[in-house]
Design a protein around this motif. Structure first.
Motif, short mmCIF file in Angstrom:
data_model
loop_
_atom_site.label_atom_id
_atom_site.label_comp_id
_atom_site.label_asym_id
_atom_site.label_seq_id
_atom_site.Cartn_x
_atom_site.Cartn_y
_atom_site.Cartn_z
N GLY A 19 60.75 36.63 -23.50
CA GLY A 19 61.38 36.20 -23.87
C GLY A 19 61.85 34.63 -22.77
O GLY A 19 62.15 33.83 -23.21
N LEU A 20 62.01 35.38 -21.96
CA LEU A 20 63.35 34.65 -20.89
C LEU A 20 62.43 34.02 -19.69
O LEU A 20 63.03 32.81 -19.53
N ILE A 21 61.31 33.22 -19.69
CA ILE A 21 60.68 33.05 -19.28
C ILE A 21 59.67 32.20 -20.32
O ILE A 21 59.02 31.24 -19.71
N ASP A 22 59.72 32.27 -21.73
CA ASP A 22 59.64 31.19 -22.31
C ASP A 22 57.99 30.68 -22.49
O ASP A 22 57.40 29.89 -22.12
N LEU A 27 50.53 32.49 -28.21
CA LEU A 27 49.57 32.59 -26.42
C LEU A 27 49.84 34.20 -26.10
O LEU A 27 48.88 35.04 -25.58
N THR A 28 51.28 35.00 -26.52
CA THR A 28 50.89 36.14 -25.81
C THR A 28 50.55 37.35 -26.38
O THR A 28 50.09 38.46 -26.04
N ILE A 29 50.17 37.74 -27.62
CA ILE A 29 50.30 38.10 -28.86
C ILE A 29 48.86 37.67 -28.36
O ILE A 29 48.13 39.02 -28.68
N LEU A 30 47.79 37.16 -28.47
CA LEU A 30 46.55 36.52 -28.16
C LEU A 30 46.11 37.31 -27.03
O LEU A 30 45.26 37.91 -26.50
#
Length: 56
Positions: A19-22, A27-30
């Motif tokens: 969350g901090l690095i936007d 994409l993260t979930i994938l």
């Protein structure tokens, strides 16, 4: 109980960091799902090969 708590705290830290690095959430979930699939597949593949040497 201790391992469940440590995993939960680890995932909380990862969530805050992402969350901090936007980083985009989709994409993260994938990427996490892809990594989990690859390493699970590798574990199953190598496990079936090493079962002959190590036993069940």
């Amino acid at each position: 109980m201790k391992s469940a708590l440590s995993i939960s705290l680890d995932e909380l830290a990862v969530g805050f960091s992402i969350g901090l690095i936007d980083v985009p959430v989709a994409l993260t979930i994938l990427l996490i799902a892809l990594q989990a699939f690859i390493f699970t597949f590798l574990g199953l593949a190598f496990g079936s090969k090493f079962k002959l040497f190590l036993g069940e």
